[in-house]
Motif scaffolding. Structure first.
Motif, PDB file in Angstrom:
ATOM      1  N   GLY A  21      28.657  27.641  63.205  1.00  0.00           N
ATOM      2  CA  GLY A  21      27.812  27.302  62.070  1.00  0.00           C
ATOM      3  C   GLY A  21      27.592  25.817  61.916  1.00  0.00           C
ATOM      4  O   GLY A  21      27.905  25.014  62.810  1.00  0.00           O
ATOM      5  N   GLY A  22      27.060  25.475  60.730  1.00  0.00           N
ATOM      6  CA  GLY A  22      26.759  24.079  60.412  1.00  0.00           C
ATOM      7  C   GLY A  22      25.810  24.048  59.228  1.00  0.00           C
ATOM      8  O   GLY A  22      25.380  25.100  58.740  1.00  0.00           O
ATOM      9  N   GLY A  23      25.471  22.863  58.765  1.00  0.00           N
ATOM     10  CA  GLY A  23      24.579  22.716  57.604  1.00  0.00           C
ATOM     11  C   GLY A  23      23.151  23.102  57.964  1.00  0.00           C
ATOM     12  O   GLY A  23      22.664  22.818  59.052  1.00  0.00           O
ATOM     13  N   ARG A  24      22.481  23.724  57.043  1.00  0.00           N
ATOM     14  CA  ARG A  24      21.123  24.251  57.275  1.00  0.00           C
ATOM     15  C   ARG A  24      20.087  23.168  57.526  1.00  0.00           C
ATOM     16  O   ARG A  24      19.020  23.470  58.104  1.00  0.00           O
ATOM     17  N   MET A  25      20.344  21.922  57.063  1.00  0.00           N
ATOM     18  CA  MET A  25      19.384  20.850  57.327  1.00  0.00           C
ATOM     19  C   MET A  25      19.800  20.031  58.550  1.00  0.00           C
ATOM     20  O   MET A  25      19.200  19.000  58.857  1.00  0.00           O
ATOM     21  N   TRP A  26      20.816  20.517  59.251  1.00  0.00           N
ATOM     22  CA  TRP A  26      21.275  19.836  60.469  1.00  0.00           C
ATOM     23  C   TRP A  26      21.065  20.716  61.698  1.00  0.00           C
ATOM     24  O   TRP A  26      20.781  20.233  62.776  1.00  0.00           O
ATOM     25  N   ILE A  27      21.235  22.015  61.528  1.00  0.00           N
ATOM     26  CA  ILE A  27      21.011  22.913  62.673  1.00  0.00           C
ATOM     27  C   ILE A  27      20.123  24.104  62.283  1.00  0.00           C
ATOM     28  O   ILE A  27      20.084  24.520  61.135  1.00  0.00           O
ATOM     29  N   HIS A  33      27.260  33.783  62.509  1.00  0.00           N
ATOM     30  CA  HIS A  33      26.941  32.366  62.690  1.00  0.00           C
ATOM     31  C   HIS A  33      26.337  31.885  61.379  1.00  0.00           C
ATOM     32  O   HIS A  33      25.251  32.340  60.993  1.00  0.00           O
ATOM     33  N   ILE A  34      27.054  31.005  60.692  1.00  0.00           N
ATOM     34  CA  ILE A  34      26.712  30.745  59.293  1.00  0.00           C
ATOM     35  C   ILE A  34      26.079  29.371  59.113  1.00  0.00           C
ATOM     36  O   ILE A  34      26.493  28.379  59.711  1.00  0.00           O
ATOM     37  N   LEU A  35      25.051  29.340  58.267  1.00  0.00           N
ATOM     38  CA  LEU A  35      24.383  28.081  57.951  1.00  0.00           C
ATOM     39  C   LEU A  35      24.710  27.753  56.503  1.00  0.00           C
ATOM     40  O   LEU A  35      24.311  28.496  55.585  1.00  0.00           O
ATOM     41  N   PHE A  36      25.476  26.678  56.332  1.00  0.00           N
ATOM     42  CA  PHE A  36      25.879  26.304  54.974  1.00  0.00           C
ATOM     43  C   PHE A  36      24.647  25.889  54.187  1.00  0.00           C
ATOM     44  O   PHE A  36      23.764  25.220  54.714  1.00  0.00           O
ATOM     45  N   ASP A  37      24.638  26.215  52.893  1.00  0.00           N
ATOM     46  CA  ASP A  37      23.420  26.019  52.101  1.00  0.00           C
ATOM     47  C   ASP A  37      23.441  24.670  51.370  1.00  0.00           C
ATOM     48  O   ASP A  37      22.974  23.660  51.894  1.00  0.00           O
ATOM     49  N   LEU A  55      21.380  32.045  56.638  1.00  0.00           N
ATOM     50  CA  LEU A  55      21.787  31.149  55.560  1.00  0.00           C
ATOM     51  C   LEU A  55      22.866  31.819  54.716  1.00  0.00           C
ATOM     52  O   LEU A  55      22.665  32.919  54.185  1.00  0.00           O
ATOM     53  N   PHE A  56      23.985  31.093  54.572  1.00  0.00           N
ATOM     54  CA  PHE A  56      25.217  31.668  54.046  1.00  0.00           C
ATOM     55  C   PHE A  56      25.375  31.361  52.550  1.00  0.00           C
ATOM     56  O   PHE A  56      26.160  30.491  52.166  1.00  0.00           O
ATOM     57  N   SER A  57      24.600  32.072  51.713  1.00  0.00           N
ATOM     58  CA  SER A  57      24.718  31.873  50.265  1.00  0.00           C
ATOM     59  C   SER A  57      24.055  33.048  49.552  1.00  0.00           C
ATOM     60  O   SER A  57      23.503  33.938  50.192  1.00  0.00           O
ATOM     61  N   ASP A  58      24.056  32.965  48.227  1.00  0.00           N
ATOM     62  CA  ASP A  58      23.346  33.993  47.463  1.00  0.00           C
ATOM     63  C   ASP A  58      22.124  33.386  46.788  1.00  0.00           C
ATOM     64  O   ASP A  58      21.680  33.843  45.748  1.00  0.00           O
TER      65      ASP A  58
END
Ligand SMILES: O=C(O)[C@H](O)COP(=O)(O)O
Ligand SMILES: [Mn+2]
Ligand SMILES: [Mn+2]
Length: 551
Positions: free
Chosen positions: A198-204, A159-163, A128-131
């Protein structure tokens, strides 16, 4: 494990103790955006008017997070309520392990690095790509990339998961741009680190509790097989999807790969190493299973690369998953569930899929199994697989159907349940849906109170952290942030607000002071309070109960 001792001060009740965790329902700080206060919660208000009640802390150091700037979350909240004490949690433990250098001296780190040095393979990071500090923190990722470079890893793919769920709903670029700058300064002739997919965390990738395995399958195809729409950079993917799907928020962004000459730059291959850098387990277990399990039937992996896989933490303390992990989890022991099972207390734990593991796995200190098959029933009501703003009532009625029957049946001494509405709908940022979710839940609270009246039990209403009490972004001066179209900017993350503790005891017998509760406590006090309501003496090192029993 010893049984708990009977408490002579307790006069007993006819019916069971029912602990209701209203996930994500706090007391708002601001009037604007407090969807809880804005909802018509007639039953909650009526129960509160008849009952002693107080506020409990549910964020920051009160639940084992690094600082009071950290909002609470379900893992640390349910851990605290179920374990009766506050443990330093994943966020703090990982930071400490990095600062002390222990992470990089551990066998798991040595394995992943020596593997790629031996094979000449790539070191991959997925997470998950955030703080947000709920599942992960970007500082941890950056520290690991720096160290990998120092130790001679040549190629890194991220491989980043947008938060957009634990942080601002459209904040992806605020993290992406500085991170690309960071990579630029690290990259050299002998070190090549790039974002690959990557992609959104609630999608992938980040499904939990088996709610929707298709998310994990899409993640696998994206990160491992490189099968997703191709872009020149992650930024281009974000900008394109935002243009193509107006109003899309980060957690829902579609999957992408970064490609050159039509070829994805970071598929995962035999001989590579993979670090899943989330420290929290619920949304880590499924992708971990896809990498680790020989027999796997949740989807067709097509190709399963032979990699050296490590998780940031041990995600499941019973099943010992993953096999290799970088940091040891908090040593949560002697949970309330374990004590109650040793004492012969008959227990029901229930929620719908999205929060089922919260009242079982998290409540029991991140262990999946029961303590006693005969004494405990765990019930999962299947969640809908839809965006919850479309069904804000979720399964609160179905949960209540089972709970009211359980109250009447006389089969249980202790029933604990989680209503996900305030949290799951709160995360969508859709204000009207949140109000609807609260009013739907309130109808169920009325049904519960009626069943508790008839059975002569006790109802304790509380929450694990806030969320729906804080639905708009606010500036430092307390004013609401507005979007260009004049509407308030939605806040999809949890809040820092305190949560309710309401004690509804219709057959009160004078055995505790019901005019004054202990103030200033945190939600870890729920455990000792429940143990007292069940007629036992809490373990001495459990945090102070909320009630004062009369001797
Ligand atoms: O995983 C999530 O949905 C959010 O990051 C946190 O929500 P929870 O802590 O309430 O599960
Ligand atoms: Mn929660
Ligand atoms: Mn939440």
């Amino acid at each position: 494990m010893e049984a708990l001792k009977k408490n002579p001060a307790w006069k007993g009740r006819r019916g069971p103790l029912v602990l209701v965790i209203m996930d994500g329902v706090g007391y708002g700080k601001y009037k604007d955006g407090d969807a809880v206060a804005d909802s018509k919660m007639y039953h909650l208000e009526a129960i509160k008017a008849k009952s002693p009640h107080t506020k409990l802390k549910a964020h920051g150091t009160a639940v084992g997070l690094p600082s009071d700037a950290d909002m609470g979350n379900s893992e640390v909240g349910h851990n605290a309520m179920g374990c009766g004490r506050v443990f330093n949690q994943g966020a703090a433990l990982v930071s400490q392990s990095i600062e002390s250098g222990n992470m990089f001296k551990g066998q798991a780190w040595i394995d992943v690095i020596s593997n790629v040095k031996k094979t000449g393979g790539t070191l991959h990071f997925i997470g998950l790509f955030s703080d947000g500090n709920v599942h992960s923190h970007l500082d941890h990722l950056k520290a690991m990339i720096r160290e990998a470079k120092k130790e001679g890893a040549a190629k890194v793919r991220i491989h980043i998961l947008f938060d957009g769920r634990d942080v601002g709903e459209t904040s992806a670029l605020d993290y992406l741009d500085p991170f690309e700058e960071f990579l630029k300064t690290e990259n050299s002739g002998s070190f090549d680190a790039r974002i690959a997919s990557g992609g959104g965390r609630m999608w992938i990738t980040m499904d939990r509790y088996g709610a929707d395995w298709s998310m994990v399958e899409r993640g696998w195809k994206t990160h491992v097989l490189g099968e997703a729409r191709q872009f020149g950079s992650a930024r281009e993917a974000v900008e394109t999807y935002r243009k193509e799907i107006p109003g899309i928020i980060d957690q829902d962004l579609k999957e992408f790969t970064v490609a050159e000459n039509g070829k994805p730059i970071g598929t995962i291959e035999d001989g590579d190493s993979v670090i899943y850098f989330n420290f929290r387990g619920d949304r880590a277990l499924e992708i971990t299973a896809a990498f680790e399990e020989d027999k796997f039937d949740k989807f067709d992996r097509q190709r399963r690369p032979d990699v050296c896989y490590a998780g940031m933490m041990e995600y499941d303390g019973d099943m010992h998953v993953p096999k290799r992990y970088l940091v040891s989890p908090p040593a949560i022991d002697r949970t309330m569930g374990e004590y109650l099972a040793a004492t012969g207390v008959r227990t029901l734990a229930i929620s719908e899929t999205q929060k089922y593991g919260h009242v079982t796995y998290f409540f029991n200190g991140n262990r999946t199994g029961k303590f006693d098959e005969k004494l405990e029933d765990y019930v999962e009501i299947k969640s809908d697989v839809v965006p919850f703003e479309q069904r804000p009532w979720m399964k609160c009625a179905e949960i209540t159907d089972t709970v009211t029957q359980a109250i009447t049946s006389g089969k249980y001494d202790f029933i604990r349940l989680n209503y996900p509405n305030g949290d799951m709908v709160g995360h969508t940022g859709v204000y009207q849906a949140v109000v609807c979710s609260m009013e739907g839940m309130d109808i169920q609270l009325g049904r519960l109170a009626k069943a508790v009246d008839a059975a002569g039990g006790i109802l304790v209403l509380t929450a694990d952290h806030g969320n729906s009490d804080d639905m708009f972004e606010h500036k430092k001066d307390g004013s609401v942030v507005y979007k260009d179209d004049g509407s308030p900017k939605a806040k999809t993350s949890h809040s820092l607000n305190p949560v309710p503790c309401i004690i509804y005891d219709p057959e009160f017998k004078g055995d505790y002071d019901n005019t004054e509760l202990n103030e200033g406590l945190g939600i870890s006090s729920i455990a000792a309070t429940c143990i007292e309501f069940l007629g036992y003496l809490p373990p001495e090192d459990y945090d102070t109960p909320i009630i004062n029993l009369k001797n």
